[in-house]
Design a protein around this motif. Structure first.
Motif, PDB file in Angstrom:
ATOM      1  N   LEU A   1     -13.404  -1.524 -16.134  1.00  0.00           N
ATOM      2  CA  LEU A   1     -12.713  -2.168 -17.260  1.00  0.00           C
ATOM      3  C   LEU A   1     -12.058  -3.470 -16.829  1.00  0.00           C
ATOM      4  CD1 LEU A   1     -11.018   0.995 -18.854  1.00  0.00           C
ATOM      5  CD2 LEU A   1     -13.080  -0.185 -19.630  1.00  0.00           C
ATOM      6  N   HIS A   2     -11.358  -3.438 -15.687  1.00  0.00           N
ATOM      7  CA  HIS A   2     -10.684  -4.643 -15.208  1.00  0.00           C
ATOM      8  C   HIS A   2     -11.678  -5.725 -14.786  1.00  0.00           C
ATOM      9  CE1 HIS A   2      -6.979  -2.551 -15.564  1.00  0.00           C
ATOM     10  NE2 HIS A   2      -7.158  -1.754 -14.518  1.00  0.00           N
ATOM     11  N   MET A   3     -12.769  -5.304 -14.117  1.00  0.00           N
ATOM     12  CA  MET A   3     -13.744  -6.285 -13.658  1.00  0.00           C
ATOM     13  C   MET A   3     -14.489  -6.918 -14.826  1.00  0.00           C
ATOM     14  SD  MET A   3     -15.075  -4.332 -10.186  1.00  0.00           S
ATOM     15  CE  MET A   3     -15.938  -5.688  -9.403  1.00  0.00           C
ATOM     16  N   LEU A   4     -14.761  -6.131 -15.852  1.00  0.00           N
ATOM     17  CA  LEU A   4     -15.394  -6.697 -17.046  1.00  0.00           C
ATOM     18  C   LEU A   4     -14.482  -7.712 -17.718  1.00  0.00           C
ATOM     19  CD1 LEU A   4     -17.227  -3.802 -18.922  1.00  0.00           C
ATOM     20  CD2 LEU A   4     -18.236  -5.898 -17.999  1.00  0.00           C
ATOM     21  N   ARG A   5     -13.187  -7.414 -17.772  1.00  0.00           N
ATOM     22  CA  ARG A   5     -12.245  -8.328 -18.398  1.00  0.00           C
ATOM     23  C   ARG A   5     -12.167  -9.642 -17.620  1.00  0.00           C
ATOM     24  NH1 ARG A   5      -6.287  -6.189 -19.344  1.00  0.00           N
ATOM     25  NH2 ARG A   5      -5.878  -7.082 -17.277  1.00  0.00           N
ATOM     26  N   ARG A   6     -12.112  -9.502 -16.303  1.00  0.00           N
ATOM     27  CA  ARG A   6     -12.069 -10.709 -15.466  1.00  0.00           C
ATOM     28  C   ARG A   6     -13.352 -11.510 -15.633  1.00  0.00           C
ATOM     29  NH1 ARG A   6     -10.634  -9.621  -9.379  1.00  0.00           N
ATOM     30  NH2 ARG A   6     -10.164 -11.836  -9.460  1.00  0.00           N
ATOM     31  N   ARG A   7     -14.486 -10.795 -15.643  1.00  0.00           N
ATOM     32  CA  ARG A   7     -15.770 -11.486 -15.760  1.00  0.00           C
ATOM     33  C   ARG A   7     -15.871 -12.218 -17.095  1.00  0.00           C
ATOM     34  NH1 ARG A   7     -21.746  -8.731 -15.165  1.00  0.00           N
ATOM     35  NH2 ARG A   7     -21.208  -8.832 -12.976  1.00  0.00           N
ATOM     36  N   SER A   8     -15.430 -11.590 -18.174  1.00  0.00           N
ATOM     37  CA  SER A   8     -15.543 -12.208 -19.490  1.00  0.00           C
ATOM     38  C   SER A   8     -14.700 -13.468 -19.594  1.00  0.00           C
ATOM     39  CB  SER A   8     -15.124 -11.204 -20.577  1.00  0.00           C
ATOM     40  OG  SER A   8     -15.972 -10.083 -20.564  1.00  0.00           O
ATOM     41  N   ALA A   9     -13.445 -13.393 -19.146  1.00  0.00           N
ATOM     42  CA  ALA A   9     -12.567 -14.561 -19.233  1.00  0.00           C
ATOM     43  C   ALA A   9     -13.075 -15.692 -18.358  1.00  0.00           C
ATOM     44  CB  ALA A   9     -11.146 -14.168 -18.830  1.00  0.00           C
ATOM     45  N   THR A  10     -13.486 -15.351 -17.139  1.00  0.00           N
ATOM     46  CA  THR A  10     -13.982 -16.380 -16.224  1.00  0.00           C
ATOM     47  C   THR A  10     -15.285 -16.975 -16.730  1.00  0.00           C
ATOM     48  OG1 THR A  10     -12.971 -15.227 -14.361  1.00  0.00           O
ATOM     49  CG2 THR A  10     -14.672 -16.832 -13.843  1.00  0.00           C
ATOM     50  N   ALA A  11     -16.173 -16.131 -17.245  1.00  0.00           N
ATOM     51  CA  ALA A  11     -17.468 -16.614 -17.715  1.00  0.00           C
ATOM     52  C   ALA A  11     -17.315 -17.575 -18.882  1.00  0.00           C
ATOM     53  CB  ALA A  11     -18.353 -15.435 -18.114  1.00  0.00           C
ATOM     54  N   LEU A  12     -16.401 -17.273 -19.786  1.00  0.00           N
ATOM     55  CA  LEU A  12     -16.188 -18.168 -20.923  1.00  0.00           C
ATOM     56  C   LEU A  12     -15.694 -19.533 -20.478  1.00  0.00           C
ATOM     57  CD1 LEU A  12     -14.581 -15.746 -23.549  1.00  0.00           C
ATOM     58  CD2 LEU A  12     -16.814 -16.879 -23.709  1.00  0.00           C
ATOM     59  N   GLU A  13     -14.745 -19.538 -19.561  1.00  0.00           N
ATOM     60  CA  GLU A  13     -14.196 -20.804 -19.063  1.00  0.00           C
ATOM     61  C   GLU A  13     -15.267 -21.597 -18.306  1.00  0.00           C
ATOM     62  OE1 GLU A  13     -11.690 -23.928 -17.868  1.00  0.00           O
ATOM     63  OE2 GLU A  13     -11.578 -22.482 -19.510  1.00  0.00           O
ATOM     64  N   LEU A  14     -16.005 -20.924 -17.425  1.00  0.00           N
ATOM     65  CA  LEU A  14     -17.044 -21.615 -16.657  1.00  0.00           C
ATOM     66  C   LEU A  14     -18.150 -22.151 -17.566  1.00  0.00           C
ATOM     67  CD1 LEU A  14     -17.432 -19.290 -13.526  1.00  0.00           C
ATOM     68  CD2 LEU A  14     -16.298 -21.514 -13.654  1.00  0.00           C
ATOM     69  N   HIS A  15     -18.498 -21.370 -18.599  1.00  0.00           N
ATOM     70  CA  HIS A  15     -19.550 -21.815 -19.512  1.00  0.00           C
ATOM     71  C   HIS A  15     -19.116 -23.068 -20.267  1.00  0.00           C
ATOM     72  CE1 HIS A  15     -22.965 -21.559 -22.206  1.00  0.00           C
ATOM     73  NE2 HIS A  15     -22.143 -21.637 -23.242  1.00  0.00           N
ATOM     74  N   ALA A  16     -17.866 -23.098 -20.716  1.00  0.00           N
ATOM     75  CA  ALA A  16     -17.378 -24.275 -21.438  1.00  0.00           C
ATOM     76  C   ALA A  16     -17.376 -25.508 -20.543  1.00  0.00           C
ATOM     77  CB  ALA A  16     -15.965 -24.004 -21.975  1.00  0.00           C
ATOM     78  N   ARG A  17     -16.962 -25.350 -19.304  1.00  0.00           N
ATOM     79  CA  ARG A  17     -16.939 -26.486 -18.375  1.00  0.00           C
ATOM     80  C   ARG A  17     -18.361 -26.914 -18.000  1.00  0.00           C
ATOM     81  NH1 ARG A  17     -12.271 -27.781 -16.060  1.00  0.00           N
ATOM     82  NH2 ARG A  17     -13.187 -28.383 -14.069  1.00  0.00           N
TER      83      ARG A  17
END
Length: 407
Positions: free
Chosen positions: A142-158
C-alpha cells in the motif's frame, strides 16, 4: 546497530521505516525493504538487532551490494525465487559470514513492487514470524503504491514539459513554469544512449530512462528527464560545465550494469534560455551520433571533444543528399580500386593524412617511397586529381575520409 534514517520527506517513506522496525521487533533480526532494483527503501533500526556486513553495506549504499563471481548468479536466483513464490522463502547466506534470511515478495495483486528481507536471529522463523512478514508485505504494498503513484505523476508532468521544450512546441515561459526553472538560470542538457544499433533499442531506452529518472530524483531533484526515440535527455539547471560533466559521469556509472550494452553521455554547450533547448538537443544528438558508433569514443563528451567527427558526419549527410557535389575523380578512383584490386585511394589518403610527407605515408602503408610516388603520379594521370592545389587536396581528403567512415 542504531541509525537515523531519512524517509525522503514523505509519509509513505517514514511509514516504511516504521514497518521495518515493527517486523524486526517480532523476528529479532535486521529487516530491509527493497524495490525491484534492489535499492533499500527502508530498514529497521532497533537496538540489538542481528545484522551482518552485507546488510550494513546495503544500508550505507542504499542498494544491495552485487556479489562477486559465481555468487552473483546465486544472488539473482534468490531474488527470482522470492518474487515468484506465493509465501515466505528461507535463504541461506551466500558467504560464510552472512546470516540466513527469510524473504517475501511485496505485491499489489499480480504486480511485483519489491521484497522484504529479514535476518533470522538465532532460531529459525516461527509461525508468528512468517505471519508478520506476510502482513508486512501487504502493508508495504500500500505504501509503495502510494509513493509510486505520487512520484510517477510528478515525473510524467516534468517529462512532458521537457519533451515539449526540446521539440520547440511549447513557449519557453510555459516550460520554465512547469519545470520550476527561474529566469536566467544556467542550463546544460545531457543525453544518454547505448553504444551500437540494436533491434530492441526502444526497450533499452525505456529502461535507461526509468533508471536515470530514479537516479536524478535522488541526487538532483531539480533535473528533468525525458526519453526520446534515440536518447534519454536530462536538463540540469544551475550547473556549470565542470559539475555537469562530473554529474553526467556519475549518472553513467549509476545506470551502467555488468553484461549490458555500454552507455555514452553527451553534454550540450551552456545556455541561459529555455528557448535554446532545441539547439541544445541538436548538440547532444550530434555528439551521441559519433560516440555511440565508436567503441573507443570517450564515455562522456561535449561537442568540443568530438567536433571534427561531428563535422565529417554532417558533410557525409550533405554528400549523400547531393551526390553531384562528389568529386568525379575520387569516385572513379574508388571504383577502380574496387574492380581492379588497386590501392590508389588508400595511398592518396595516407599521403594526405601525413600532410604530404611521402616518407611517413610510405611507412604507414609499409611500401617503398618510390612505390607511393608512382601511385600518386598515376592517380593524377588516371583520375584527374590536382593534388597540388590546397582546396582540391582538402576536398579529396574529406571525401575519402567520409567514404572510409561509411565502410
Amino acid at each position: 546497530m542504531t541509525s537515523t534514517h531519512a524517509g525522503g520527506g514523505d509519509g509513505a517513506g517514514e511509514e516504511l521505516f516504521a514497518l521495518a522496525d515493527a517486523i524486526a521487533a517480532v523476528i529479532g533480526g535486521s529487516v530491509a525493504i527493497e524495490d525491484l532494483e534492489t535499492r533499500v527503501v527502508a530498514y529497521s533500526t532497533r537496538p540489538g538487532q542481528a545484522i551482518d556486513e552485507l546488510r550494513r553495506q546495503g544500508i550505507l549504499g542504499r542498494r544491495v551490494p552485487e556479489q562477486p563471481g559465481p555468487q552473483a548468479e546465486r544472488q539473482l536466483r534468490q531474488y527470482r525465487q522470492v518474487l515468484t513464490a506465493p509465501g515466505v522463502i528461507r535463504m541461506p547466506g551466500l558467504a560464510e559470514d552472512e546470516l540466513p534470511r527469510a524473504a517475501v515478495a511485496v505485491r499489489a495483486g499480480d504486480l511485483p513492487l519489491g521484497t522484504i528481507w529479514a535476518i533470522e536471529d538465532r532460531s529459525p522463523l516461527d509461525e508468528a514470524g512468517e505471519r508478520v512478514l506476510l502482513d508486512g508485505a501487504r502493508t508495504a504494498a500500500l505504501h509503495m503504491l502510494r509513493r509510486r503513484s505520487a512520484t510517477a505523476l510528478e515525473l510524467h508532468a516534468r517529462e512532458q514539459a521537457l519533451r515539449a521544450g526540446l521539440d520547440g512546441t511549447a513557449p519557453a515561459t510555459d516550460t520554465a513554469y512547469r519545470l520550476g526553472v527561474p529566469a536566467n538560470t544556467p542550463l546544460t542538457l545531457l543525453g544518454f544512449a547505448p553504444v551500437g544499433a540494436s533491434p530492441d533499442a526502444g526497450t533499452l531506452l525505456t529502461r535507461l530512462g526509468a533508471e536515470l529518472g530514479r537516479h536524478w530524483a535522488a541526487v538532483r531533484p531539480s533535473a528533468a528527464v525525458c526519453t526520446g526515440p534515440r536518447a534519454v535527455y536530462t536538463l540540469l539547471p544551475d550547473a556549470d560545465p565542470d559539475s555537469s560533466r562530473r554529474l553526467a559521469a556519475q549518472a553513467l556509472a549509476a545506470a551502467s550494469r555488468p553484461g549490458t550494452r555500454p552507455l555514452r553521455a553527451a553534454l550540450s554547450r551552456p545556455a541561459a534560455l529555455l528557448s535554446e533547448l532545441p539547439e541544445l538537443r541538436s548538440d547532444v544528438d550530434d555528439v551521441l551520433r559519433v560516440t555511440t558508433t565508436d567503441p573507443e569514443a570517450p564515455d562522456v563528451a561535449a561537442l568540443t571533444d568530438v567536433h571534427a567527427r561531428v563535422l565529417l558526419a554532417h558533410l557525409s549527410d550533405e554528400l549523400a543528399q547531393r551526390p553531384r557535389l562528389r568529386h568525379p575523380g575520387v569516385e572513379a578512383m574508388l571504383t577502380h580500386d574496387r574492380t581492379r584490386g588497386t590501392y590508389y585511394a588508400t595511398s592518396v589518403t595516407a599521403w594526405l593524412d601525413a600532410v604530404g610527407n611521402v616518407g611517413e605515408a610510405a611507412r604507414r602503408l609499409t611500401v617503398h617511397q618510390n612505390t607511393l610516388k608512382y601511385r600518386l603520379r598515376r592517380a593524377r594521370e588516371l583520375f584527374g586529381l590536382d593534388l597540388d592545389q590546397p582546396d582540391d587536396r582538402l576536398s579529396c581528403w574529406l571525401q575519402l575520409r567520409i567514404d572510409a567512415a561509411r565502410r
